[in-house]
Design a protein around this motif. Structure first.
Motif, short mmCIF file in Angstrom:
data_model
loop_
_atom_site.label_atom_id
_atom_site.label_comp_id
_atom_site.label_asym_id
_atom_site.label_seq_id
_atom_site.Cartn_x
_atom_site.Cartn_y
_atom_site.Cartn_z
N LEU A 20 36.89 37.63 72.85
CA LEU A 20 37.11 39.08 72.61
C LEU A 20 36.77 39.64 73.85
N LYS A 21 37.53 40.94 74.13
CA LYS A 21 37.09 41.75 75.25
C LYS A 21 36.11 42.75 74.53
N ALA A 22 35.07 42.70 75.43
CA ALA A 22 33.98 43.57 75.01
C ALA A 22 33.66 44.79 75.88
N LYS A 23 33.24 45.99 75.41
CA LYS A 23 32.63 47.06 76.03
C LYS A 23 31.20 46.93 76.46
N ALA A 24 30.72 46.94 77.26
CA ALA A 24 29.02 47.03 77.45
C ALA A 24 28.64 48.52 77.63
N ILE A 33 30.52 44.17 66.03
CA ILE A 33 31.95 43.44 66.11
C ILE A 33 32.72 44.19 64.78
N ASP A 34 33.96 44.21 65.21
CA ASP A 34 34.99 44.41 64.39
C ASP A 34 35.37 43.80 63.07
N CYS A 35 34.91 44.23 61.71
CA CYS A 35 35.35 43.37 60.66
C CYS A 35 35.91 44.14 59.85
N ALA A 36 37.10 43.41 59.36
CA ALA A 36 38.23 43.76 58.23
C ALA A 36 37.35 43.62 56.85
N GLU A 37 36.69 42.89 56.52
CA GLU A 37 36.15 42.49 55.43
C GLU A 37 34.66 42.00 55.53
N VAL A 103 30.70 45.71 61.28
CA VAL A 103 30.94 47.02 60.93
C VAL A 103 32.50 47.04 61.16
N CYS A 104 33.23 48.15 60.46
CA CYS A 104 34.71 48.29 60.87
C CYS A 104 34.80 49.17 62.21
N ARG A 105 35.38 48.60 63.14
CA ARG A 105 35.74 49.26 64.38
C ARG A 105 37.22 49.57 64.58
N ARG A 107 39.25 51.75 64.45
CA ARG A 107 39.80 52.88 65.05
C ARG A 107 39.26 52.93 66.67
N MET A 108 38.49 52.21 66.93
CA MET A 108 37.93 51.90 68.41
C MET A 108 38.81 51.09 69.23
N ILE A 109 38.83 51.23 70.39
CA ILE A 109 39.71 50.53 71.42
C ILE A 109 39.15 49.19 71.36
N HIS A 110 37.70 49.00 71.57
CA HIS A 110 37.30 47.45 71.92
C HIS A 110 36.84 47.09 70.52
N ARG A 111 37.09 45.50 69.97
CA ARG A 111 36.73 45.06 69.05
C ARG A 111 35.23 44.60 69.10
N LEU A 112 34.56 44.78 70.22
CA LEU A 112 33.06 44.13 70.40
C LEU A 112 32.17 45.34 71.39
N LEU A 113 31.38 45.81 70.71
CA LEU A 113 30.27 46.62 71.63
C LEU A 113 28.96 45.73 71.93
N LEU A 114 28.84 45.70 73.18
CA LEU A 114 27.43 45.07 73.69
C LEU A 114 26.46 45.91 73.77
N GLY A 115 25.31 45.89 73.08
CA GLY A 115 24.55 47.08 73.24
C GLY A 115 23.14 46.52 74.20
N ARG A 116 22.37 47.45 74.34
CA ARG A 116 20.91 46.98 75.31
C ARG A 116 20.41 45.82 74.74
#
Length: 144
Positions: A20-24, A33-37, A103-105, A107-116
Motif C-alpha cells: 500500500l501507499k502510506a502517508k507518514a 488502515i482502510d477497511c470496507a468491512e 477504520v473506514c478511510r 474518503r481519504m486519499i491514502h489507504r494507510l496512515l502511519l502514526g508516531r
C-alpha cells in the motif's frame, strides 16, 4: 540509527501479502488502515476487508487476533472506538511489528496512515520529500 523516509512511501505487509501507499503522519499517534468491512468474531478475533485502492476494485479479506481496543479521535475531532491488530511492516528493507487500527478511510486519499507509534525510533520523516525510500510508482511484482 533511524531511516529517513518521505511523507509518502510504499509499504509491504508481508504477513498479509499486500502493498500500500502510506502517508507518514507525525501528527497522528496511531496508524490506521482502510477497511470496507469489520466483523468481530468469537475468541477475540476480527475479520476485516482491506481496500487496496480508492475505487474498491482490489479488496482482500483477512482475519487476526484483536490486540487492542481504544477510543481514537479522528482528524475531524470525532472520537470513535477502534479495533487494533498487529502485523509486520516492511518499509525499504526495514521490518518491524506495528499495531494498526481498522477504520473506514474511503474518503481519504491514502489507504494507510502511519502514526508516531509506528514511525518512532526507526524512521525520520522528511516532510518536504514525496517518496524518499521507495519509488513513486508502485513497484512491479517479481516474476517467478
Amino acid at each position: 540509527m533511524s531511516m529517513i523516509i518521505g511523507w509518502r512511501e510504499w509499504v509491504d505487509f508481508p504477513e498479509w501479502d499486500i502493498k500500500l501507499k502510506a502517508k507518514a503522519d507525525t501528527g497522528a499517534k496511531s496508524s490506521a488502515i482502510d477497511c470496507a468491512e469489520i466483523l468481530e468474531l468469537p475468541n477475540n478475533r476480527v475479520r476485516f476487508t482491506v481496500r487496496l485502492d480508492r475505487k474498491e476494485k482490489q479488496l482482500i479479506t483477512l482475519e487476526e487476533d484483536i490486540v487492542l481496543r481504544k477510543r481514537v479521535r479522528s482528524s475531524t475531532g470525532h472520537p470513535t472506538d477502534r479495533i487494533f491488530v498487529e502485523t509486520t511492516l516492511l518499509l525499504a528493507g526495514f521490518e518491524k511489528k506495528i499495531i494498526v487500527s481498522l477504520v473506514c478511510r474511503k474518503r481519504m486519499i491514502h489507504r494507510l496512515l502511519l502514526g508516531r507509534e509506528a514511525l518512532g525510533g526507526d524512521f525520520l520523516v522528511d516532510s518536504s520529500v514525496d517518496h524518499w525510500a521507495t519509488p513513486k510508482r508502485k513497484p512491479k511484482k517479481k516474476e517467478g
